[in-house]
Enzyme design. Structure first.
Site, short mmCIF file in Angstrom:
data_model
loop_
_atom_site.label_atom_id
_atom_site.label_comp_id
_atom_site.label_asym_id
_atom_site.label_seq_id
_atom_site.Cartn_x
_atom_site.Cartn_y
_atom_site.Cartn_z
N GLU A 1 0.87 -1.19 0.00
CA GLU A 1 0.00 0.00 0.00
C GLU A 1 0.89 1.22 0.00
OE1 GLU A 1 -2.72 0.45 3.33
OE2 GLU A 1 -3.74 2.08 2.29
N CYS B 1 -6.59 1.12 2.96
CA CYS B 1 -7.55 2.24 3.00
C CYS B 1 -7.40 3.14 1.79
CB CYS B 1 -7.36 3.03 4.27
SG CYS B 1 -7.78 2.11 5.75
N ASN C 1 -11.80 -3.08 0.33
CA ASN C 1 -10.67 -3.37 1.22
C ASN C 1 -11.17 -3.92 2.54
OD1 ASN C 1 -8.19 -3.30 2.67
ND2 ASN C 1 -8.71 -1.26 3.40
N GLU C 2 -11.30 -3.03 3.49
CA GLU C 2 -11.59 -3.46 4.86
C GLU C 2 -12.99 -2.98 5.20
OE1 GLU C 2 -8.29 -3.34 8.20
OE2 GLU C 2 -9.43 -1.50 8.19
O1 AHR Z 1 -2.12 -1.47 6.90
C1 AHR Z 1 -2.56 -0.21 7.30
C2 AHR Z 1 -4.07 -0.10 7.22
O2 AHR Z 1 -4.67 -0.95 8.13
C3 AHR Z 1 -4.69 -0.48 5.91
O3 AHR Z 1 -4.70 0.55 5.00
C4 AHR Z 1 -6.09 -0.83 6.29
O4 AHR Z 1 -6.65 -1.80 5.45
C5 AHR Z 1 -5.98 -1.28 7.72
O5 AHR Z 1 -6.87 -0.60 8.52
#
Ligand code: AHR
Length: 660
Positions: free
Chosen positions: A53, A247, A378-379
């Site tokens: 990322e 993110c 993603n999350e």
């Molecule tokens: O790895 C850092 C962050 O942690 C990532 O962007 C996110 O997916 C998670 O909250």
């Protein structure tokens, strides 16, 4: 002595809880029996991967080797990263302009006007520019002459105090935008150099896309990636690369989400946006953090191909980051997002005669990238995610049943959001669910058996983000200690033993720049000149380079050992190609532990093997100064049908034993 059978002989799970008595005795012996004829689950060849990322200046200012920050003057403050210098008694000015730009997606450029003497602009780089003596650096710039008089520009790499390290001249300026190039070779190494562009005499010149790259990039590709950083990834032999986030895929608002289509094609067409980590943490502000997308989706696919990893792109599913705005694309406006996914599959895998395949071919890669996995969001969490995932899955599985879709279980490994996700994704026949976990080392030790009881009939697991936090999640005081690495290693033995459920896993985040991080811990740290791996990096490497093909059952025995409450964590696998048995053992305790291993079953065990050991004190860390303070050491060992080995305190050990 008490003999334990672990997790029913079917799942072969093993977490040896060994309660010890008083200290200061010779190491006790733990008896282990490995049945070489009894095969457990097959291990996914792509099991151990990496997650990239653009956080902590991982891309711009990191892996992407561009050394000029704000090279095209598109930051909201177009002069951010630049300063203006007028020679004594000189008269001149520098202005930001946008009439008739070199490219409409990059509308701003700089005009230097000099009436007398010389006017210069200086770029500070990303936390400075690391340059090496005698190495070549490729400077390039788009220039347009502005009015009569001007004949040339000077370009220099300078030390902060002004010493000139390298110098070149850009001549023959034209009234049309023209690309100029110059090779610069510094006469000294400097970690914090700068770039100076000077117009002397009377005249004017407009400049855009001011760029400086080391010649020494990964595979010597012009305008490419930092060779030393990619090498660190290649050395892991990762099974996959998850990209581009995180993110960052989501954006704080949907307008700032990651859109893969704006990251391909000529770099001047790639429209810069803010990096969502720019202002995420008030205690670690990074006001100069933007995404130029010089490292875009084409380069990600190419990187995967280079290092033999499966590409795993993650796409926005119509949701901005739920830790920020949580903005949603209405369900009746989701089509463009789903279309992006369809087009991405065509970009990656379609023939070069297809619309998006042609764009890939135009970038120099007519052959498909053979993408097999795609992450939807993603999350994300909650009912809004489930309905969006379902809409994506409906269309994508109908059009591309060959692509495995990855769904999200939210940001935590066991909360209500997590349970809700699993409950709803199961009936949707989700294929793989991405679980995330940032927790104390204790959580990882305690959860080494987490997957032993998982439902074998439902979706598979991708442990997509995990890292032991020495203080607390995302706290700036977190350190990459050996203790954290051993906790992750203990947990990974549980992932490996349950390879029928857990198909993929990746640590997070991957890179951190020592002068520019927002989040810690990270797997790999760098500055502008060097890079080093943390103890966690070496744990990842020990797993991925000693993967094995099939899990083997281990029976163990508890015995008294010297340290009260001490535990061993282990997993065994067979490497078919090398005809070896691989035993990974984590001894987190402060005392050495002797193991007596007996191999049963059909395999004939050879007489010499190899042990690779990562050990030290729990608080030990690596650094630029001591990059291998905690690093694996190898030794030849005697092996046999029955063999003994002594595990070091605070260690992870990989034993490779020949077995025909
Ligand atoms: O790895 C850092 C962050 O942690 C990532 O962007 C996110 O997916 C998670 O909250």
């Amino acid at each position: 002595m008490t003999t334990l059978r672990y997790a029913g002989s079917l799942r072969f799970c093993l977490a040896l809880a060994v309660l010890g008595l008083a200290a200061a005795r010779s190491p006790a012996q733990i008896r282990l029996r490995i049945d070489t004829s009894h095969e457990g689950p097959r291990i996914n060849p792509s099991m151990w991967g990496v997650f990239f990322e653009d956080i902590n200046f991982g891309a711009d200012g990191g892996l992407y080797a561009e050394m000029v920050k704000n090279r095209s003057f598109e930051f909201p403050n177009p002069l951010m990263g630049w300063s203006v210098e007028l020679a004594r008694n000189a008269s001149g000015e520098v202005t930001v302009r946008n009439e008739d730009p070199f490219h409409p997606e990059n509308p701003h450029y700089l005009e230097l006007r000099s009436a007398l003497g010389a006017v210069s602009v200086i770029n500070e780089g990303f936390h400075g520019m690391g340059v090496k003596r005698g190495q070549k650096y490729d400077f390039s710039v788009r220039v347009r002459r502005a009015g009569p008089g001007t004949r040339d520009l000077t370009v220099e790499i300078i030390a902060p105090e002004g010493a000139v390290l390298a110098k070149g001249r850009i001549t023959g300026l034209s009234p049309r935008w023209t690309l100029h190039k110059e090779t610069l070779t510094p006469n000294a190494t400097h970690p914090k150099a700068k770039l100076r562009l000077t117009l002397a005499g009377e005249g004017g010149a407009q400049v855009d896309m001011v760029s400086l790259f080391p010649r020494d990039t990964w595979k010597n590709r012009p305008v490419g990636l930092r060779a030393d950083m990619v090498q660190m990834l290649a050395d892991l032999s990762p099974g996959f690369v998850r990209f581009p986030g995180g993110c960052i895929v989501e954006g704080r608002y949907l307008t700032n989400r990651y859109r893969w289509k704006t990251t391909i094609g000529p770099i001047e067409c790639r429209k810069l946006i803010i990096n969502r980590w720019n202002d995420e943490f008030k205690h670690r502000p990074a006001p100069d953090y933007y995404q130029s997308f010089g490292l875009g989706f084409f380069e990600f696919f190419q990187l995967c191909e280079d290092i033999g990893a499966e590409p795993m792109p993650i796409l926005n599913c119509g949701m901005a980051c739920q830790f920020n705005s949580g903005e949603l694309a209405p369900m009746d406006q989701l089509d463009p997002y789903i279309q992006d996914a369809l087009d991405l599959i065509e970009f990656a895998n379609g023939p070069s005669t297809s619309a998006w395949g042609a764009k890939r071919a135009a970038m120099g890669h007519p052959a498909p990238f053979k993408m097999k996995m795609l992450g939807i969001g993603n999350e994300q969490w909650g009912p809004q995610y489930i309905e969006r995932y379902a809409a994506f899955a409906r269309v994508l599985k109908a059009a591309h049943p060959e692509i495995t879709l990855i769904a999200s279980a939210g940001p935590a490994p066991a909360d209500d959001r997590f349970k809700f996700a699993w409950e709803k994704l199961r009936p949707l026949n989700a294929e793989i669910i991405d679980e995330h976990c940032y927790a104390a080392p204790k959580w990882f030790f305690d959860n080494a058996t987490r997957y032993d009881q998982y439902d074998r009939s439902g979706p598979k697991v991708f442990m997509g983000e995990y890292a032991a936090q020495s203080v607390a999640i995302a706290r700036p005081e977190n350190r990459n200690t050996l203790e954290c690495a051993l906790a992750e290693a203990a947990y990974m033995t549980g992932l490996e033993r349950n390879a029928d459920v857990v198909r993929l896993a990746s640590y997070a985040p991957l890179f951190g720049h020592l002068d520019g991080w927002q989040w810690t811990p990270n797997l790999i740290w760098c500055d502008d000149l060097s890079v080093y791996g943390t103890p966690s990096y070496y744990v990842q490497k020990l797993f991925s380079r000693n993967r094995g093909d099939v899990v083997l059952p281990v029976e163990g025995a508890t015995q008294e050992i010297n340290s009260p409450g001490a535990k061993l964590f282990l997993s065994a696998a067979r490497d078919d190609r090398k005809a070896e048995i691989i035993l990974k053992v984590v001894n987190p305790g402060p005392a050495p532990v002797a193991i007596a291993v007996e191999f049963t079953g059909a395999a004939r065990i050879g007489r010499t093997g190899e042990a690779t050991v990562l050990s030290g004190s729990p608080a030990d860390e690596n650094s630029l100064q001591e990059p291998r303070r905690v690093a694996p050491a190898r030794e030849r060992i005697e092996t046999g049908q029955k063999m003994n080995y002594q595990l070091k305190p605070h260690s992870m050990t990989v034993l490779r034993v020949p077995a025909k």
